[in-house]
Design an enzyme around this catalytic site. Structure first.
Site, short mmCIF file in Angstrom:
data_model
loop_
_atom_site.label_atom_id
_atom_site.label_comp_id
_atom_site.label_asym_id
_atom_site.label_seq_id
_atom_site.Cartn_x
_atom_site.Cartn_y
_atom_site.Cartn_z
N LEU A 33 36.45 -7.26 -17.82
CA LEU A 33 37.06 -6.30 -17.13
C LEU A 33 38.58 -6.94 -16.50
O LEU A 33 38.52 -8.08 -16.13
CB LEU A 33 36.27 -5.98 -15.97
CG LEU A 33 34.91 -5.40 -16.21
CD1 LEU A 33 34.00 -5.24 -14.95
CD2 LEU A 33 34.74 -4.39 -17.05
N HIS A 37 40.26 -1.59 -15.62
CA HIS A 37 38.56 -1.14 -15.33
C HIS A 37 38.39 -0.87 -13.82
O HIS A 37 37.75 -0.17 -13.38
CB HIS A 37 37.82 -2.47 -15.87
CG HIS A 37 38.04 -2.38 -17.33
ND1 HIS A 37 38.58 -3.60 -17.95
CD2 HIS A 37 37.56 -1.55 -18.45
CE1 HIS A 37 38.54 -3.47 -19.25
NE2 HIS A 37 37.85 -2.23 -19.61
N GLN A 61 31.86 1.47 -32.90
CA GLN A 61 33.19 1.94 -32.98
C GLN A 61 34.21 0.78 -33.54
O GLN A 61 35.36 1.00 -33.55
CB GLN A 61 33.54 2.37 -31.61
CG GLN A 61 33.47 1.10 -30.47
CD GLN A 61 33.96 1.56 -29.27
OE1 GLN A 61 32.94 1.88 -28.45
NE2 GLN A 61 34.99 1.34 -28.58
N GLN A 149 43.73 6.55 -18.90
CA GLN A 149 44.88 7.14 -19.63
C GLN A 149 45.47 6.45 -20.81
O GLN A 149 45.85 6.82 -21.83
CB GLN A 149 45.85 7.68 -18.77
CG GLN A 149 46.92 8.11 -19.25
CD GLN A 149 46.83 9.62 -20.09
OE1 GLN A 149 45.80 10.40 -19.97
NE2 GLN A 149 47.75 9.78 -20.91
N LYS A 150 45.07 5.08 -20.58
CA LYS A 150 45.62 4.26 -21.70
C LYS A 150 45.14 4.52 -23.04
O LYS A 150 45.74 4.73 -24.13
CB LYS A 150 45.55 2.52 -21.50
CG LYS A 150 45.99 1.68 -22.53
CD LYS A 150 46.32 0.42 -22.18
CE LYS A 150 44.96 -0.23 -22.53
NZ LYS A 150 44.82 -0.58 -24.11
N GLN A 154 41.18 8.86 -27.09
CA GLN A 154 39.90 8.68 -26.68
C GLN A 154 39.51 9.69 -25.63
O GLN A 154 38.38 10.60 -25.58
CB GLN A 154 39.34 7.23 -26.39
CG GLN A 154 38.09 7.04 -25.31
CD GLN A 154 37.72 5.65 -25.40
OE1 GLN A 154 37.52 4.87 -26.28
NE2 GLN A 154 37.80 5.21 -24.10
N VAL A 177 47.08 1.17 -15.80
CA VAL A 177 47.49 -0.09 -14.85
C VAL A 177 48.34 -1.19 -15.74
O VAL A 177 48.12 -1.35 -16.84
CB VAL A 177 46.29 -0.55 -14.41
CG1 VAL A 177 46.88 -1.99 -13.51
CG2 VAL A 177 45.46 0.39 -13.57
O1 PAF Z 1 37.16 2.48 -23.86
C1 PAF Z 1 36.27 1.77 -23.88
O2 PAF Z 1 36.13 0.42 -23.48
C2 PAF Z 1 35.16 2.05 -25.15
O3 PAF Z 1 35.62 2.86 -26.09
C3 PAF Z 1 33.93 2.80 -24.36
C4 PAF Z 1 34.55 4.22 -23.89
C5 PAF Z 1 33.38 2.15 -23.23
C6 PAF Z 1 32.91 3.07 -25.41
O4 PAF Z 1 32.56 2.11 -25.95
#
Ligand code: PAF
Length: 283
Positions: A33, A37, A61, A149-150, A154, A177
């Site tokens: 983090l 975050h 992913q 928003q970065k 997504q 940020v």
């Molecule tokens: O943005 C992220 O960190 C990831 O894509 C998420 C939304 C936690 C999904 O794994």
């Protein structure tokens, strides 16, 4: 704050909360983090009775050859940060808890929204994101979920999934940020050497220059794109994945800038693939 690793334990905690009429906020993360975050966690803390932060480096992913194995991890430090920000639960499942060995169900937003920008060089990325986010929504059943928003594409993809599948959750989008020198905060900044980090400042510089040019009246999408590409190419350590000027909601390329415009880019500096963007309302 409790760190919970098991889905059934988390569910019984959440059932109790919902029996007591408490609102639930979810901040989904892959951990390591940073202040980006933490801004989501702070906002979620203000707006919900019970706050769950999820921390899961989601294997589905990541594509072949991407940084799943080397993705930075520091559970202890993340737990301290979540606790300091007032989170109630840190949900940190193992991969085996989230995916059975013969797991085979995916949620995929099809069409242009997931094909361009990051979807071009990472063709299975958004399918992994929407699958894990829908699993998290099913497990936590949050009233609100918070994203940065970065990750503009997504956000658009998740909003579309929520709309199409009738998830009863409000998607809250929080601003990018940045470091004091303009570099967008990212867990992947840790991959940058000192010289690469310095070179990467061209990203924010070029987005700002483009924004100024749009403010002074430029409306041609190709001109803006070419200008940003040229600025980035001045940095010998950069390798452009994409620079795109698109509609901020549907990610369709814009020839003429009008409405909600997203100028988005992905550029590699050594091992780090960095994304950044700027969203503008253009008359
Ligand atoms: O943005 C992220 O960190 C990831 O894509 C998420 C939304 C936690 C999904 O794994």
């Amino acid at each position: 704050m409790d760190t919970v690793k098991k889905i059934d334990v988390l569910r019984s905690r959440l059932k109790e909360a919902s029996r007591n009429g408490k609102s639930v906020g979810l901040v989904p993360t892959m951990g390591f983090l940073h202040e980006g975050h933490l801004s989501l966690i702070k906002r979620a803390r203000e707006e919900n009775d019970l706050l769950v932060v999820s921390l899961f480096v989601n294997p589905t992913q990541f594509g072949p050859g991407e940084d799943l194995e080397s993705y930075p991890r520091d559970l202890e430090k993340d737990a301290d940060s979540c606790s300091a920000e007032g989170a109630d639960i840190l949900f940190a499942p193992d991969a085996g808890e989230m995916y059975f060995e013969d797991y085979g169900t995916y949620v995929e937003v099809s069409g242009g929204l997931t094909k361009g920008l990051c979807g071009k060089s990472r063709p299975t990325h958004f399918r992994g994101v929407t699958s894990v986010v829908s699993k998290l929504f099913n497990i936590v059943e949050p009233d609100r979920a918070y994203f940065g928003q970065k990750d503009a594409q997504q956000v658009a993809v998740i909003k579309r999934m929520v709309r199409d599948l009738n998830f009863d959750v409000e998607i809250v989008v929080c601003p990018i940020v940045r470091e004091a020198d303009g570099l967008a905060k990212s867990s992947r900044n840790i991959y940058l050497s000192e010289v690469e980090r310095k070179a990467a400042l061209v990203l924010n510089r070029s987005l700002k220059a483009a924004s100024e040019r749009i403010s002074s009246g430029e409306r041609n999408g190709d001109e803006i794109k070419a200008m940003v590409e040229n600025m980035i190419k001045q940095e010998p350590l950069s390798a452009i994945d994409y620079v795109e000027v698109v509609d901020a909601e549907n990610m369709k390329p814009l020839e003429i800038l009008k409405g909600s415009v997203l100028l988005a880019l992905a550029v590699r500096f050594g091992k780090a693939r960095l994304i950044d963007n700027i969203r503008l309302e253009v008359e």
